[in-house]
Design a protein around this motif. Sequence first.
Motif, PDB file in Angstrom:
ATOM      1  N   CYS A  81       0.864  -1.017   0.152  1.00  0.00           N
ATOM      2  CA  CYS A  81       0.070  -0.016  -0.063  1.00  0.00           C
ATOM      3  C   CYS A  81       0.834   1.243   0.025  1.00  0.00           C
ATOM      4  N   VAL A  82       0.284   2.369  -0.679  1.00  0.00           N
ATOM      5  CA  VAL A  82       1.121   3.468  -0.700  1.00  0.00           C
ATOM      6  C   VAL A  82       1.101   4.204   0.729  1.00  0.00           C
ATOM      7  N   LEU A  83       2.164   4.547   1.182  1.00  0.00           N
ATOM      8  CA  LEU A  83       2.504   5.257   2.434  1.00  0.00           C
ATOM      9  C   LEU A  83       1.376   6.406   2.703  1.00  0.00           C
ATOM     10  N   PRO A  84       0.851   6.571   3.951  1.00  0.00           N
ATOM     11  CA  PRO A  84      -0.039   7.678   4.040  1.00  0.00           C
ATOM     12  C   PRO A  84       0.297   9.041   3.815  1.00  0.00           C
ATOM     13  N   GLU A  85       1.709   9.417   3.959  1.00  0.00           N
ATOM     14  CA  GLU A  85       2.197  10.523   3.775  1.00  0.00           C
ATOM     15  C   GLU A  85       2.360  10.893   2.407  1.00  0.00           C
TER      16      GLU A  85
END
Length: 127
Positions: A81-85
């Motif tokens: 998953c793409v990192l939240p930032e």
Amino acid sequence: MPKDALNKLVTDVTKAGGVVVFRGFKDGNYMEMAKAISQIGVKSANIQINPNAFKQYRVDSVPAIVLVKPRAEENLDEEGCVLPENHSKIADEISLEYALEQMEKKETAELSQIAKRYLTFLKGDNQ
């Protein structure tokens, strides 16, 4: 999602320069999906079928508006998953304009600037 609301969202995303992403084909059938898209009533749109995007951005409910930094998919967590930032997401039946305004106000500088740029295109202030 009601047809009119979906029409508005697809039209606005297209005007802003974004992409509308569906998880898969309607009833698992390409022709049914093409028919459903034509019934939305938009003349042109940038539409993709990408089930991986739902996983990468942890989209569990739709509609969801996801704003992504350039090259965000290069920095994934252990689940892919793409990192939240590196992205911002609002999952609710709201207008694209409102979602982008919220992201512009509440996100980091880089995501805020991206939201502002999409808002400029959406509002037609880019002349």
